[in-house]
Design a protein around this motif. Structure first.
Motif, PDB file in Angstrom:
ATOM      1  N   ALA A 159       0.838  -1.161   0.152  1.00  0.00           N
ATOM      2  CA  ALA A 159       0.138  -0.213   0.153  1.00  0.00           C
ATOM      3  C   ALA A 159       0.960   1.328  -0.260  1.00  0.00           C
ATOM      4  N   THR A 160       2.092   1.180   0.225  1.00  0.00           N
ATOM      5  CA  THR A 160       3.021   2.452   0.163  1.00  0.00           C
ATOM      6  C   THR A 160       3.304   2.792  -1.168  1.00  0.00           C
ATOM      7  N   LEU A 161       2.997   2.204  -2.351  1.00  0.00           N
ATOM      8  CA  LEU A 161       3.342   2.666  -3.425  1.00  0.00           C
ATOM      9  C   LEU A 161       2.367   3.880  -3.851  1.00  0.00           C
ATOM     10  N   PRO A 162       2.896   4.981  -4.824  1.00  0.00           N
ATOM     11  CA  PRO A 162       1.898   6.052  -5.041  1.00  0.00           C
ATOM     12  C   PRO A 162       0.537   5.564  -5.373  1.00  0.00           C
ATOM     13  N   GLU A 163      -0.353   6.495  -5.180  1.00  0.00           N
ATOM     14  CA  GLU A 163      -2.017   5.970  -5.398  1.00  0.00           C
ATOM     15  C   GLU A 163      -2.178   5.562  -6.806  1.00  0.00           C
ATOM     16  N   ALA A 164      -1.532   6.096  -7.788  1.00  0.00           N
ATOM     17  CA  ALA A 164      -2.104   6.016  -9.070  1.00  0.00           C
ATOM     18  C   ALA A 164      -1.364   4.552  -9.584  1.00  0.00           C
ATOM     19  N   GLN A 165      -0.225   4.469  -9.033  1.00  0.00           N
ATOM     20  CA  GLN A 165       0.334   3.019  -9.415  1.00  0.00           C
ATOM     21  C   GLN A 165      -0.324   1.824  -8.637  1.00  0.00           C
ATOM     22  N   LEU A 166      -0.658   2.056  -7.486  1.00  0.00           N
ATOM     23  CA  LEU A 166      -1.342   1.149  -6.732  1.00  0.00           C
ATOM     24  C   LEU A 166      -2.836   0.682  -7.444  1.00  0.00           C
ATOM     25  N   GLU A 167      -3.470   1.988  -7.798  1.00  0.00           N
ATOM     26  CA  GLU A 167      -4.653   1.702  -8.446  1.00  0.00           C
ATOM     27  C   GLU A 167      -4.493   0.930  -9.839  1.00  0.00           C
ATOM     28  N   ALA A 168      -3.398   1.419 -10.578  1.00  0.00           N
ATOM     29  CA  ALA A 168      -3.150   0.776 -12.096  1.00  0.00           C
ATOM     30  C   ALA A 168      -2.858  -0.676 -11.759  1.00  0.00           C
ATOM     31  N   ARG A 169      -2.226  -1.214 -10.572  1.00  0.00           N
ATOM     32  CA  ARG A 169      -1.952  -2.471 -10.434  1.00  0.00           C
ATOM     33  C   ARG A 169      -3.359  -3.327  -9.918  1.00  0.00           C
ATOM     34  N   LEU A 170      -4.269  -2.696  -9.219  1.00  0.00           N
ATOM     35  CA  LEU A 170      -5.431  -3.260  -8.802  1.00  0.00           C
ATOM     36  C   LEU A 170      -6.335  -3.512  -9.841  1.00  0.00           C
ATOM     37  N   VAL A 171      -6.378  -2.462 -10.559  1.00  0.00           N
ATOM     38  CA  VAL A 171      -7.124  -2.506 -11.871  1.00  0.00           C
ATOM     39  C   VAL A 171      -7.101  -3.850 -12.785  1.00  0.00           C
ATOM     40  N   THR A 172      -5.936  -4.278 -12.686  1.00  0.00           N
ATOM     41  CA  THR A 172      -5.601  -5.497 -13.676  1.00  0.00           C
ATOM     42  C   THR A 172      -5.685  -6.769 -12.853  1.00  0.00           C
ATOM     43  N   ALA A 173      -5.483  -6.712 -11.437  1.00  0.00           N
ATOM     44  CA  ALA A 173      -5.385  -7.865 -10.596  1.00  0.00           C
ATOM     45  C   ALA A 173      -6.674  -8.677 -10.869  1.00  0.00           C
ATOM     46  N   GLU A 174      -6.252  -9.899 -10.636  1.00  0.00           N
ATOM     47  CA  GLU A 174      -7.352 -11.133 -10.200  1.00  0.00           C
ATOM     48  C   GLU A 174      -7.633 -11.173  -8.817  1.00  0.00           C
ATOM     49  N   SER A 175      -7.113 -12.167  -7.963  1.00  0.00           N
ATOM     50  CA  SER A 175      -6.942 -12.071  -6.712  1.00  0.00           C
ATOM     51  C   SER A 175      -5.964 -11.179  -6.359  1.00  0.00           C
ATOM     52  N   ALA A 176      -6.023 -10.307  -5.170  1.00  0.00           N
ATOM     53  CA  ALA A 176      -4.976  -9.245  -4.702  1.00  0.00           C
ATOM     54  C   ALA A 176      -4.968  -9.452  -3.159  1.00  0.00           C
ATOM     55  N   VAL A 177      -3.757  -9.196  -2.417  1.00  0.00           N
ATOM     56  CA  VAL A 177      -3.242  -9.088  -1.468  1.00  0.00           C
ATOM     57  C   VAL A 177      -2.411  -7.552  -1.155  1.00  0.00           C
ATOM     58  N   VAL A 178      -3.114  -6.811  -0.442  1.00  0.00           N
ATOM     59  CA  VAL A 178      -2.348  -5.252  -0.272  1.00  0.00           C
ATOM     60  C   VAL A 178      -1.671  -5.363   1.242  1.00  0.00           C
ATOM     61  N   VAL A 179      -0.352  -5.548   1.191  1.00  0.00           N
ATOM     62  CA  VAL A 179       0.340  -5.665   2.382  1.00  0.00           C
ATOM     63  C   VAL A 179       0.749  -4.161   2.809  1.00  0.00           C
ATOM     64  N   LYS A 180       1.334  -3.770   4.113  1.00  0.00           N
ATOM     65  CA  LYS A 180       1.594  -2.534   4.582  1.00  0.00           C
ATOM     66  C   LYS A 180       0.502  -1.681   4.557  1.00  0.00           C
ATOM     67  N   LEU A 181      -0.701  -2.072   4.924  1.00  0.00           N
ATOM     68  CA  LEU A 181      -1.923  -1.178   4.944  1.00  0.00           C
ATOM     69  C   LEU A 181      -1.442   0.114   5.834  1.00  0.00           C
ATOM     70  N   GLY A 182      -1.360  -0.257   7.141  1.00  0.00           N
ATOM     71  CA  GLY A 182      -1.036   1.006   8.075  1.00  0.00           C
ATOM     72  C   GLY A 182      -1.746   2.311   7.848  1.00  0.00           C
ATOM     73  N   ARG A 183      -0.948   3.509   7.429  1.00  0.00           N
ATOM     74  CA  ARG A 183      -1.624   4.876   7.348  1.00  0.00           C
ATOM     75  C   ARG A 183      -2.278   4.906   6.026  1.00  0.00           C
ATOM     76  N   HIS A 184      -1.998   3.976   4.816  1.00  0.00           N
ATOM     77  CA  HIS A 184      -2.719   3.855   3.720  1.00  0.00           C
ATOM     78  C   HIS A 184      -4.116   3.267   3.669  1.00  0.00           C
ATOM     79  N   LEU A 185      -4.585   2.833   4.818  1.00  0.00           N
ATOM     80  CA  LEU A 185      -5.799   2.278   4.630  1.00  0.00           C
ATOM     81  C   LEU A 185      -6.910   2.847   3.993  1.00  0.00           C
ATOM     82  N   ALA A 186      -7.014   4.186   4.286  1.00  0.00           N
ATOM     83  CA  ALA A 186      -8.013   4.974   3.497  1.00  0.00           C
ATOM     84  C   ALA A 186      -7.968   5.049   2.126  1.00  0.00           C
ATOM     85  N   THR A 187      -6.843   4.920   1.647  1.00  0.00           N
ATOM     86  CA  THR A 187      -6.348   5.326   0.113  1.00  0.00           C
ATOM     87  C   THR A 187      -6.732   3.774  -0.493  1.00  0.00           C
TER      88      THR A 187
END
Ligand SMILES: C[S@@+](CC[C@H](N)C(=O)[O-])C[C@H]1O[C@@H](n2cnc3c(N)ncnc32)[C@H](O)[C@@H]1O
Length: 236
Positions: A159-187
């Motif tokens: 989750a520490t990736l810049p928001e746009a990169q995070l979104e780009a990866r999740l757009v194409t993902a089938e199953s996904a696991v997001v680690v390091k949620l911490g202070r990026h939870l809301a994003t």
């Protein structure tokens, strides 16, 4: 006079101690740790090392312990000089001929702080790695969440990736696991809502520990998650 014969340097043994429950330490990890004269572990600048706490009941008073102190995360990536210093400390112990067990929470090769230290020492010392149960496995088990089946693929993103990169990866993902949620939870929550993938996503806090929690991500109202937390996003 011939020069004195130096003892061969010790081995660096990276040991994954699992996600938190001491019962998830492997038999191999336990044996290797108990056999090592020196046991090292990452620790915050003050206070106890989580990796050490997991295995504390099996440490022997005769073992030398080395706490490698790092500023507490979350935060920006640690300066490389901190890993240089940790590697120098361990090299001095290895040069005495002693094997050094370097404990790592979860699995050493899955986002482990072991990796940059090992990378600095692997060219000069013999190394071994004992895998551990990662947060990926422990989080999935806690949530009774099948990570991948059949021909499906799994995307693991920090989750520490810049928001746009995070979104780009999740757009194409089938199953996904997001680690390091911490202070990026809301994003992360906002991205999954935009992508229509918030329903069904789960938040796992402190997997395998007594205070483990599994919650629908949509129901988590806080903007910050505990350090030991991840999100599981099911295949569409
Ligand atoms: C620096 S990474 C280390 C991962 C570790 N080497 C592993 O194999 O799981 C830290 C991140 O792993 C995840 N994590 C580690 N242990 C966890 C646990 N017991 N429960 C939930 N998430 C965990 C969290 O996302 C945390 O921010």
């Amino acid at each position: 006079m011939p020069p004195p014969i130096e003892p061969p340097a010790g081995r660096l043994i990276g040991i994954g101690v699992g996600p938190g429950d001491p019962e998830l330490l492997t038999l191999k990890g336990l044996r290797a740790m108990r056999a090592a004269p020196v046991v090292a572990y990452p620790a915050p600048l003050e206070g106890a090392s989580f990796a050490r706490t997991i295995v504390a009941q099996w440490l022997d008073a005769g073992q030398r312990e080395i706490a490698l102190r790092f500023p507490t995360r979350p935060g920006p990536p640690l300066p490389e000089m901190l890993y240089d210093a940790a590697a120098t400390t361990l090299a001095a112990a290895l040069d005495t001929g002693a094997d050094v067990a370097l404990l790592c929470q979860g699995d050493p090769l899955f986002y482990g702080s072991f990796i940059p230290i090992w990378a600095r020492l692997a060219g000069s010392y013999r190394t071994e790695i004992v895998p551990g149960v990662s947060s990926l496995s422990a989080g999935a088990a806690a949530a009774r969440f099948a990570l991948v089946r059949g021909d499906a693929t799994l995307c693991v993103v920090p989750a520490t990736l810049p928001e746009a990169q995070l979104e780009a990866r999740l757009v194409t993902a089938e199953s996904a696991v997001v680690v390091k949620l911490g202070r990026h939870l809301a994003t992360v929550r906002a991205i999954l809502l935009r992508l229509g993938r918030l329903d069904g996503a789960l938040c796992v806090e402190r997997a395998s520990l007594p205070d483990e929690r599994v919650l629908p991500l949509a129901a988590v109202t806080a903007d910050v998650a505990p350090y030991f937390s991840l999100a599981l996003v099911p295949h569409r």
